[in-house]
Design a protein around this motif. Sequence first.
Motif, PDB file in Angstrom:
ATOM      1  N   UNK A  81       1.680 -18.921  -0.157  1.00  0.00           N
ATOM      2  CA  UNK A  81       1.608 -17.773   0.748  1.00  0.00           C
ATOM      3  C   UNK A  81       0.267 -17.734   1.472  1.00  0.00           C
ATOM      4  N   UNK A  82      -0.802 -18.080   0.772  1.00  0.00           N
ATOM      5  CA  UNK A  82      -2.124 -18.154   1.412  1.00  0.00           C
ATOM      6  C   UNK A  82      -2.120 -19.252   2.469  1.00  0.00           C
ATOM      7  N   UNK A  83      -1.513 -20.383   2.147  1.00  0.00           N
ATOM      8  CA  UNK A  83      -1.418 -21.502   3.083  1.00  0.00           C
ATOM      9  C   UNK A  83      -0.615 -21.119   4.325  1.00  0.00           C
ATOM     10  N   UNK A  84       0.491 -20.418   4.130  1.00  0.00           N
ATOM     11  CA  UNK A  84       1.329 -19.993   5.258  1.00  0.00           C
ATOM     12  C   UNK A  84       0.552 -19.055   6.177  1.00  0.00           C
ATOM     13  N   UNK A  85      -0.164 -18.095   5.607  1.00  0.00           N
ATOM     14  CA  UNK A  85      -0.920 -17.143   6.417  1.00  0.00           C
ATOM     15  C   UNK A  85      -2.030 -17.858   7.197  1.00  0.00           C
ATOM     16  N   UNK A  86      -2.702 -18.803   6.540  1.00  0.00           N
ATOM     17  CA  UNK A  86      -3.761 -19.547   7.230  1.00  0.00           C
ATOM     18  C   UNK A  86      -3.182 -20.395   8.355  1.00  0.00           C
ATOM     19  N   UNK A  87      -2.015 -20.999   8.105  1.00  0.00           N
ATOM     20  CA  UNK A  87      -1.353 -21.795   9.141  1.00  0.00           C
ATOM     21  C   UNK A  87      -0.992 -20.919  10.333  1.00  0.00           C
ATOM     22  N   UNK A  88      -0.439 -19.741  10.062  1.00  0.00           N
ATOM     23  CA  UNK A  88      -0.094 -18.803  11.141  1.00  0.00           C
ATOM     24  C   UNK A  88      -1.324 -18.467  11.970  1.00  0.00           C
ATOM     25  N   UNK A 131      13.585 -26.945  18.198  1.00  0.00           N
ATOM     26  CA  UNK A 131      12.189 -27.272  17.946  1.00  0.00           C
ATOM     27  C   UNK A 131      11.791 -26.954  16.514  1.00  0.00           C
ATOM     28  N   UNK A 132      10.890 -27.784  15.995  1.00  0.00           N
ATOM     29  CA  UNK A 132      10.289 -27.531  14.684  1.00  0.00           C
ATOM     30  C   UNK A 132       8.948 -26.819  14.835  1.00  0.00           C
ATOM     31  N   UNK A 133       8.545 -26.519  16.061  1.00  0.00           N
ATOM     32  CA  UNK A 133       7.253 -25.875  16.316  1.00  0.00           C
ATOM     33  C   UNK A 133       7.333 -24.375  16.076  1.00  0.00           C
ATOM     34  N   UNK A 134       6.203 -23.793  15.655  1.00  0.00           N
ATOM     35  CA  UNK A 134       6.114 -22.341  15.474  1.00  0.00           C
ATOM     36  C   UNK A 134       5.657 -21.643  16.759  1.00  0.00           C
ATOM     37  N   UNK A 135       4.943 -22.349  17.601  1.00  0.00           N
ATOM     38  CA  UNK A 135       4.279 -21.728  18.747  1.00  0.00           C
ATOM     39  C   UNK A 135       5.281 -21.257  19.785  1.00  0.00           C
ATOM     40  N   UNK A 136       4.755 -20.586  20.823  1.00  0.00           N
ATOM     41  CA  UNK A 136       5.599 -20.008  21.869  1.00  0.00           C
ATOM     42  C   UNK A 136       5.513 -20.764  23.191  1.00  0.00           C
ATOM     43  N   UNK A 184      14.506 -22.250  16.816  1.00  0.00           N
ATOM     44  CA  UNK A 184      13.231 -22.552  16.146  1.00  0.00           C
ATOM     45  C   UNK A 184      13.511 -22.684  14.643  1.00  0.00           C
ATOM     46  N   UNK A 185      13.852 -23.900  14.244  1.00  0.00           N
ATOM     47  CA  UNK A 185      14.385 -24.110  12.894  1.00  0.00           C
ATOM     48  C   UNK A 185      13.346 -23.893  11.799  1.00  0.00           C
ATOM     49  N   UNK A 186      12.071 -23.941  12.113  1.00  0.00           N
ATOM     50  CA  UNK A 186      11.029 -23.693  11.112  1.00  0.00           C
ATOM     51  C   UNK A 186      10.337 -22.356  11.308  1.00  0.00           C
ATOM     52  N   UNK A 214       4.489 -13.838   7.364  1.00  0.00           N
ATOM     53  CA  UNK A 214       4.957 -14.679   8.476  1.00  0.00           C
ATOM     54  C   UNK A 214       6.201 -15.475   8.086  1.00  0.00           C
ATOM     55  N   UNK A 215       7.129 -15.566   9.012  1.00  0.00           N
ATOM     56  CA  UNK A 215       8.341 -16.348   8.772  1.00  0.00           C
ATOM     57  C   UNK A 215       8.197 -17.706   9.458  1.00  0.00           C
ATOM     58  N   UNK A 216       7.302 -18.499   8.900  1.00  0.00           N
ATOM     59  CA  UNK A 216       7.189 -19.898   9.295  1.00  0.00           C
ATOM     60  C   UNK A 216       7.321 -20.717   8.021  1.00  0.00           C
TER      61      UNK A 216
END
Length: 343
Positions: A81-88, A131-136, A184-186, A214-216
């Motif tokens: 969860x910490x990793x996901x938040x930092x990635x976001x 896309x596998x990307x999170x960005x917009x 956005x599959x990821x 975050x839902x990534x």
Amino acid sequence: MTYEELAACSQRYLSERPVVVLGTGATIPHGLPSMPALADELLTAILDSPQGWDDFALRLDETKDLEQALHDVPLPQETVEILVRATWEIVAAQDFRFYEHLLSGDVAAFPLSNLFAYLLRTADSHLRVVTTNYDRVAEYAANAVGAYVSTGVTAGWLQRFVATSVDRERAPSLGFEGLVTLLKVHGSLDWFRDATEDVVAVPAAHAIPARMSPLIVTPGVSKYREVHKDPFRTVMSAADTVLRKATCFLCIGYGFNDEHVQPALVNRVMKDDVPLVVVTKELTAQTKAAFLNRPPKRFLFLEESTGGTKVFTPSNPDGVVLEGVHTWQLQQFVNMITGDERD
């Protein structure tokens, strides 16, 4: 192969209503991080050594590959969860930087937007993008050419996920020139799960809202836990349907290392002779293994070569170099298929 022959082949394939598949290579030119860059930023961002992090960080530093590190060194849920938040936070910061440049007119070229304009005009006014990307960046690209973007959430400032709207045919909305269904599959920077476990979309959030996650989906083991819940379950199902019905694939900066997109795509290309066009800086080992050991009947791969572009086709499966042209770059590829002046 000549430049003119390459252009004709590209145009012929792309006339078959392509499904566009975007990987990180499509957004790196706009400042979004590559996998190695994301790895380096995560190592700098997470310094308080949560449980399991030290061993994981060593592996991440060695490989510069987040997916490989997560497979090699499993992390407890709290650390994930910490990793996901930092990635976001890392991806969102770069996304907003590009968005601000776009608004201020500082973006000299927006090749993805130019590509969407071409395909909406020549192939189909309803373009489907996986896309596998999170960005917009894909959303910005579609809106920049007057297209409406559908990602499965409602409009407004407090958005909800509506499963039945993920890939629905609809009449063009007033004020828009076409429709881009973006799968956005990821996950997306806009998507969160709130304290009641509901999916909420918060457009253009500058920070993770309080009491939301975050839902990534990070690469590796966390994928398998999240994909059984919405929005991922419905979006991935819709993407699978789109891939299985596709009559052409156009992959931009996609490395063929994702288990959610790759299997259906490879199967269609190899068994059903669906044409495949890949435009990228460098073909990954996974791409070569999937297609070049036993080449399909209709494909066109473009990658960077010293002084030009290396082109792979059924008649040249080992690749041939076109000197002096850089059609592995998306803007130059668009210039070629639209007939604009070559570089």
